[in-house]
Design a protein around this motif. Structure first.
Motif, mmCIF file in Angstrom:
data_model
loop_
_atom_site.group_PDB
_atom_site.id
_atom_site.type_symbol
_atom_site.label_atom_id
_atom_site.label_comp_id
_atom_site.label_asym_id
_atom_site.label_seq_id
_atom_site.Cartn_x
_atom_site.Cartn_y
_atom_site.Cartn_z
ATOM 1 N N ALA A 1 0.836 -1.208 0.000
ATOM 2 C CA ALA A 1 0.000 0.000 0.000
ATOM 3 C C ALA A 1 0.864 1.249 0.000
ATOM 4 C CB ALA A 1 -0.923 -0.012 1.221
ATOM 5 N N LEU A 2 1.919 1.248 0.825
ATOM 6 C CA LEU A 2 2.838 2.389 0.872
ATOM 7 C C LEU A 2 3.475 2.626 -0.497
ATOM 8 C CD1 LEU A 2 4.435 4.545 2.478
ATOM 9 C CD2 LEU A 2 6.112 2.757 3.002
ATOM 10 N N ILE A 3 3.926 1.554 -1.130
ATOM 11 C CA ILE A 3 4.557 1.656 -2.448
ATOM 12 C C ILE A 3 3.562 2.161 -3.489
ATOM 13 C CG2 ILE A 3 5.547 0.308 -4.353
ATOM 14 C CD1 ILE A 3 6.866 -1.473 -2.228
ATOM 15 N N ASN A 4 2.337 1.617 -3.443
ATOM 16 C CA ASN A 4 1.342 1.991 -4.444
ATOM 17 C C ASN A 4 0.989 3.466 -4.383
ATOM 18 O OD1 ASN A 4 -1.777 2.090 -5.425
ATOM 19 N ND2 ASN A 4 -0.672 0.448 -6.460
ATOM 20 N N TYR A 5 0.745 3.968 -3.177
ATOM 21 C CA TYR A 5 0.420 5.391 -3.035
ATOM 22 C C TYR A 5 1.628 6.266 -3.369
ATOM 23 C CZ TYR A 5 -4.204 4.713 -1.020
ATOM 24 O OH TYR A 5 -5.529 4.397 -0.831
ATOM 25 N N LEU B 1 9.217 1.579 -8.702
ATOM 26 C CA LEU B 1 8.589 1.370 -7.393
ATOM 27 C C LEU B 1 7.385 0.444 -7.506
ATOM 28 C CD1 LEU B 1 8.534 4.864 -5.622
ATOM 29 C CD2 LEU B 1 9.566 2.766 -4.760
ATOM 30 N N CYS B 2 6.527 0.729 -8.476
ATOM 31 C CA CYS B 2 5.304 -0.050 -8.648
ATOM 32 C C CYS B 2 5.627 -1.487 -9.038
ATOM 33 C CB CYS B 2 4.427 0.611 -9.718
ATOM 34 S SG CYS B 2 2.685 0.704 -9.269
ATOM 35 N N PHE B 3 6.658 -1.678 -9.848
ATOM 36 C CA PHE B 3 7.067 -3.026 -10.248
ATOM 37 C C PHE B 3 7.516 -3.831 -9.028
ATOM 38 C CE2 PHE B 3 10.331 -6.055 -11.754
ATOM 39 C CZ PHE B 3 9.550 -6.791 -12.642
ATOM 40 N N ILE B 4 8.280 -3.203 -8.148
ATOM 41 C CA ILE B 4 8.691 -3.859 -6.897
ATOM 42 C C ILE B 4 7.457 -4.181 -6.049
ATOM 43 C CG2 ILE B 4 9.951 -3.534 -4.723
ATOM 44 C CD1 ILE B 4 11.899 -1.719 -6.313
ATOM 45 N N ALA C 1 -1.878 -7.784 -6.712
ATOM 46 C CA ALA C 1 -0.687 -7.801 -7.575
ATOM 47 C C ALA C 1 -1.055 -7.486 -9.027
ATOM 48 C CB ALA C 1 0.001 -9.158 -7.485
ATOM 49 N N LEU C 2 -2.215 -7.986 -9.472
ATOM 50 C CA LEU C 2 -2.697 -7.667 -10.820
ATOM 51 C C LEU C 2 -2.918 -6.164 -10.959
ATOM 52 C CD1 LEU C 2 -3.915 -8.319 -13.617
ATOM 53 C CD2 LEU C 2 -6.106 -8.734 -12.458
ATOM 54 N N GLY C 3 -3.542 -5.571 -9.943
ATOM 55 C CA GLY C 3 -3.772 -4.128 -9.956
ATOM 56 C C GLY C 3 -2.468 -3.349 -9.984
ATOM 57 N N MET C 4 -1.494 -3.799 -9.189
ATOM 58 C CA MET C 4 -0.188 -3.141 -9.166
ATOM 59 C C MET C 4 0.497 -3.252 -10.531
ATOM 60 S SD MET C 4 1.645 -1.561 -6.683
ATOM 61 C CE MET C 4 1.809 -2.324 -5.064
ATOM 62 N N ALA C 5 0.338 -4.405 -11.191
ATOM 63 C CA ALA C 5 0.941 -4.611 -12.510
ATOM 64 C C ALA C 5 0.332 -3.656 -13.544
ATOM 65 C CB ALA C 5 0.754 -6.062 -12.948
#
Length: 462
Positions: A270-274, A444-447, A331-335
């Motif tokens: 969540a921290l990474i995504n935001y 960042l998002c990839f990680i 993870a799909l959303g992050m991708a």
């Protein structure tokens, strides 16, 4: 004699109240940002002082989220939620009649405290009343409200500011706050206090608030030496805070929660995504208005594409997370967000508006698929007595991520452009800054994809 409320009616009432309350803070934040130039003009405020109008709310909300999460577990979620609504509503009235920028900032701090009490308890109440097999759907609806508020904020905020003045934004919150308060006492007869009788860690709460503000404020002022000192000091202080909390029987933040891989890595995700996505609107707003020479209204209508997709897909993803592994959906959303961010890393003066819109749709869809399942994973990984603190961690990760995202963008701008007004001469440097930030955010998002996938090996929650 009144008939006892059924479990179903309690769930619906809790979702209604929490969802209405969840509209307050994001709408207010996005609407106030639109009104800042008008506020600055009326009070003849400097740009730095004016920037504290939104920042003061953000910092106050972050400072008090975890302490109030713990307080709600001890003294009752409904009680803290209600007090939060009252404080937020009173602060809205005071902000509406503020005679100066300085007083407005003070009232925004008060509003931030009320906001913290609202959003840490709203999610926790929903988690308490909904069984695990229905929780994702409810969380998805609740989160979708945030995106609807973010979508309506700039549009309605602009209309209200233009025709009724900026003070109308704060006045509008008063009847909504009163309505939520009435519904809370009318529809919710239960109370949730799983840690009743336990001690509240006052020293730890103060310690936590200080180091958090040091990190957040420090990061927002990078690369200045003051920012570097504050960030390093805050990180050292946070390590000391964790060591202190481990020694307590009743800590404000139970550090042992982070032994649960699902809780720890879903919060990290969540921290990474935001951190990777929050600055998208800021960057593209500059791009559309400077590089593409669009007016604010046209730029705003294009940028609405992202939160609209979030609002559409958050409930869908939430419902799916009740049936499928939420980490895989997150993870799909992050991708998807990674793909959208990567596309923006190559925009230039010739990039079409259609391309920008498609990128926003991809990021919005990705965020919608990430947020509800990831939140469901976090809340489902802890015992009932930790719902308040878990909900507070979700909010804290959001606020930290938002601050880090803006801090990253401003730091890159300081390096490439410097502290000067943006003119046509700076347009090449502006584009280079935008490319750099989007590339960093893509990495960042990839990680974050891998952080979102990690879960506890056994199914037991802490």
């Amino acid at each position: 004699m009144e008939q006892a409320q059924t479990a179903s009616s309690i769930r619906i009432a809790a979702l209604l109240v929490a969802t209405l309350a969840n509209f307050l803070t994001p709408f207010m934040s996005s609407a106030v940002n639109i009104a800042l130039p008008v506020i600055g003009s009326e009070f003849a405020s400097s740009a730095i002082l004016l920037s504290w109008v939104p920042t003061s709310f953000l910092l106050a909300a972050a400072m008090f989220a975890v302490p109030f999460g713990r307080i709600s577990d001890i003294y009752g979620m409904k009680k803290i939620f209600s007090y939060g609504i009252i404080i937020f509503t009173v602060a809205s009235f005071l902000s509406a009649v503020a005679p100066s920028t300085e007083s407005l900032i003070i009232f925004r701090i008060l509003q931030g405290i009320g906001g913290a009490m609202i959003f840490v308890t709203g999610l926790a109440i929903i988690t308490s009343v909904y069984p695990p097999q229905e929780r994702g759907k409810a969380i998805g609806i609740n989160i979708a409200t945030v995106y609807i508020a973010l979508s309506l904020g700039p549009v309605l905020g602009g209309i209200m500011t233009q025709y009724f003045g900026w003070r109308s934004l704060f006045y509008a919150m008063i009847p909504l706050g009163i309505l939520i308060l009435i519904l809370t006492y009318w529809k919710l007869n239960d109370e949730w206090a799983e840690c009743k009788g336990e001690k509240f860690d006052i020293k730890g709460s103060i310690f936590y608030s200080i180091v958090l503000v040091m990190v957040m404020y420090g990061f927002s002022t990078l690369p200045h030496i003051t920012g570097i000192i504050l960030v390093i000091g805050g990180i050292i202080g946070f390590i000391g805070f964790l060591m202190y909390e481990l020694k307590l029987e009743s800590p404000v933040l139970n550090v042992k929660l982070f032994k649960n891989r699902t809780f720890a890595f879903s919060n990290l995700a969540a921290l990474i995504n935001y951190s990777a996505t929050f600055a998208v609107t800021f960057l593209l707003s500059l791009y559309l208005q400077y590089i593409k020479a669009l007016d604010p209204l046209s730029a705003g209508l294009i940028l609405v594409a992202q939160p609209v997709m979030m609002a559409i897909f958050a409930p869908i993803a939430g419902r799916l997370s009740d049936k499928f592994v939420p980490q895989k959906l997150a993870a799909l959303g992050m991708a998807l967000s990674t793909i959208g961010l990567f596309l923006f890393a190559f925009i230039n003066a010739q990039t079409s508006i259609a391309f920008i819109t498609v990128g926003l749709i991809i990021i919005g869809t990705g965020f919608g698929f990430f947020s509800s399942p990831n939140t469901n994973a976090i809340m489902g990984s802890v015992e009932r007595k930790f719902y308040g603190v878990a909900s507070a961690m979700v909010s804290t990760m959001r606020l930290l991520g938002q601050t880090f995202s803006m801090g990253l963008a401003l730091m890159v701008f300081a390096i490439f452009i410097g502290n000067v007004q943006i003119t046509t001469l700076q347009y090449p440097a502006l584009l280079n800054s935008i490319h750099t930030v989007f590339l960093i955010c893509t990495v960042l998002c990839f990680i974050g994809i891998f952080a979102a996938l990690i879960k506890q090996k056994n199914k037991s929650s802490i």
